[in-house]
Write a protein that holds these residues in place. Structure first.
Motif, PDB file in Angstrom:
ATOM      1  N   GLY A   1       0.834  -1.196   0.000  1.00  0.00           N
ATOM      2  CA  GLY A   1       0.000   0.000   0.000  1.00  0.00           C
ATOM      3  C   GLY A   1       0.865   1.239   0.000  1.00  0.00           C
ATOM      4  O   GLY A   1       2.068   1.190   0.306  1.00  0.00           O
ATOM      5  N   ALA A   2       0.251   2.356  -0.364  1.00  0.00           N
ATOM      6  CA  ALA A   2       0.958   3.636  -0.366  1.00  0.00           C
ATOM      7  C   ALA A   2       0.056   4.697   0.242  1.00  0.00           C
ATOM      8  O   ALA A   2      -1.133   4.766  -0.079  1.00  0.00           O
TER       9      ALA A   2
ATOM     10  N   SER B   1       6.856   8.571  11.204  1.00  0.00           N
ATOM     11  CA  SER B   1       6.632   7.504  12.171  1.00  0.00           C
ATOM     12  C   SER B   1       5.956   6.302  11.526  1.00  0.00           C
ATOM     13  O   SER B   1       6.371   5.151  11.708  1.00  0.00           O
ATOM     14  N   THR B   2       4.906   6.568  10.731  1.00  0.00           N
ATOM     15  CA  THR B   2       4.172   5.472  10.095  1.00  0.00           C
ATOM     16  C   THR B   2       5.045   4.764   9.068  1.00  0.00           C
ATOM     17  O   THR B   2       4.991   3.531   8.937  1.00  0.00           O
TER      18      THR B   2
ATOM     19  N   TYR C   1       5.897   0.578   9.350  1.00  0.00           N
ATOM     20  CA  TYR C   1       5.285  -0.361   8.401  1.00  0.00           C
ATOM     21  C   TYR C   1       6.139  -0.609   7.159  1.00  0.00           C
ATOM     22  O   TYR C   1       5.672  -1.213   6.198  1.00  0.00           O
ATOM     23  N   ARG C   2       7.393  -0.189   7.192  1.00  0.00           N
ATOM     24  CA  ARG C   2       8.225  -0.347   6.000  1.00  0.00           C
ATOM     25  C   ARG C   2       8.515  -1.808   5.685  1.00  0.00           C
ATOM     26  O   ARG C   2       8.779  -2.156   4.528  1.00  0.00           O
ATOM     27  N   ASN C   3       8.486  -2.676   6.685  1.00  0.00           N
ATOM     28  CA  ASN C   3       8.724  -4.102   6.439  1.00  0.00           C
ATOM     29  C   ASN C   3       7.444  -4.856   6.112  1.00  0.00           C
ATOM     30  O   ASN C   3       7.457  -6.081   5.988  1.00  0.00           O
ATOM     31  N   SER C   4       6.342  -4.111   5.967  1.00  0.00           N
ATOM     32  CA  SER C   4       5.053  -4.728   5.636  1.00  0.00           C
ATOM     33  C   SER C   4       4.583  -4.346   4.241  1.00  0.00           C
ATOM     34  O   SER C   4       3.426  -4.575   3.886  1.00  0.00           O
ATOM     35  N   GLY C   5       5.472  -3.766   3.454  1.00  0.00           N
ATOM     36  CA  GLY C   5       5.129  -3.415   2.081  1.00  0.00           C
ATOM     37  C   GLY C   5       4.373  -2.115   1.935  1.00  0.00           C
ATOM     38  O   GLY C   5       3.830  -1.834   0.858  1.00  0.00           O
TER      39      GLY C   5
ATOM     40  N   ILE D   1      11.114   4.774  -2.157  1.00  0.00           N
ATOM     41  CA  ILE D   1      11.005   6.064  -1.478  1.00  0.00           C
ATOM     42  C   ILE D   1       9.998   5.926  -0.349  1.00  0.00           C
ATOM     43  O   ILE D   1       8.833   5.616  -0.582  1.00  0.00           O
ATOM     44  N   ASN D   2      10.468   6.131   0.862  1.00  0.00           N
ATOM     45  CA  ASN D   2       9.626   5.901   2.042  1.00  0.00           C
ATOM     46  C   ASN D   2      10.057   6.856   3.155  1.00  0.00           C
ATOM     47  O   ASN D   2      11.246   7.036   3.394  1.00  0.00           O
TER      48      ASN D   2
END
Length: 254
Positions: free
Chosen positions: A136-137, A169-170, A174-178, A240-241
């Motif tokens: 998700g994005a 923060s978000t 959640y970066r390891n959850s796609g 990019i995150n």
């Protein structure tokens, strides 16, 4: 752009300005769009514009500061389009350029509720659906006021600093959850957000902030902000995150 065709996208504040431009761009990329806005006529007009161009969209209208509206937006995307791939937290209102000692409780609570609490609640509501998909994005509309203390009044500035913190923060959590979470930080842009300001308190506004504001530079078109939003939501920005991207003609570099 890549990865947007057939996706389910929610854009808040999509009845005008940056939100409208983003909704149209997502539809051009083949996304199915939930057009969320307080303005019923504006939201319906954007849906009609998308459908006339061969796209797919549905309007959801109401006040996003009401948790019931938050749930309605998310449930509409899931029930109508079978899921939710992209959330654009764009809706927001301006303050009256009020300095700290003159901010009323009413002004403070309204700005924080609309500009920060509602995006948080929408994010919280969409995350379970994105986690279930494993991707998700989320893209927020922050502001130049989220990067400095001299671009608006106290309440608006604090709300946009909060959006910057929520974005980062978000993204980390959640970066390891796609799930990728980014924001744009617009500079001066041609929108109707100033209509939400109401009457200016005497002695404030440009008179107060003017000495502290560097040259804003060229005023952007809403579509220039929308282009950055759609890019950050697309697979073209796959690595990019947690970024807060100034779209301000160099204002943040001054």
């Amino acid at each position: 752009m890549t990865g947007l065709s057939g996706s389910s996208v929610v854009v808040t504040g999509a009845g005008s300005g940056i939100g409208r431009a983003a909704a149209l761009r997502f539809a051009e990329e083949g996304a199915r769009v939930v057009v969320a806005d307080l303005n019923v006529d504006g939201a319906k007009a954007v849906v009609a514009e998308i459908e006339a161009a061969g796209g797919t969209a549905v309007a959801v209208t109401g006040d996003l500061s009401d948790p019931a509206m938050v749930e309605q937006v998310v449930s509409t995307a899931v029930d109508t389009f079978g899921g939710l791939d992209v959330l654009v937290n764009n809706a927001g209102i301006m303050d009256r350029m009020t300095a700290t000692a003159d901010v009323t409780d009413e002004e403070w609570e309204r700005l924080i509720r609309v500009n920060l609490t509602a995006p948080f609640q929408l994010t919280r509501a969409v995350l379970p659906h994105m986690l279930a998909k494993g991707k998700g994005a989320i893209v927020y509309t922050a502001s130049e006021a989220g990067l400095r203390g001299s671009a608006s009044g106290t309440a608006y500035t604090v709300s946009k600093h909060g959006i910057v913190g929520l974005t980062r923060s978000t993204a980390i959590m959640y970066r390891n959850s796609g799930i990728r979470v980014n924001a744009i930080a617009p500079g001066g842009t041609m929108t109707n957000i100033s209509a939400s300001m109401g009457g200016m308190p005497e002695g404030y506004g440009p008179q107060t902030l003017g000495p502290y504001m560097p040259n804003v530079g060229r005023i952007a078109e809403a579509d220039e902000q929308a282009a950055a939003i759609v890019f950050l939501a697309s697979d073209a920005a796959s690595n990019i995150n947690g970024v807060v991207l100034p779209v301000d003609n160099g204002w943040s570099a001054v």
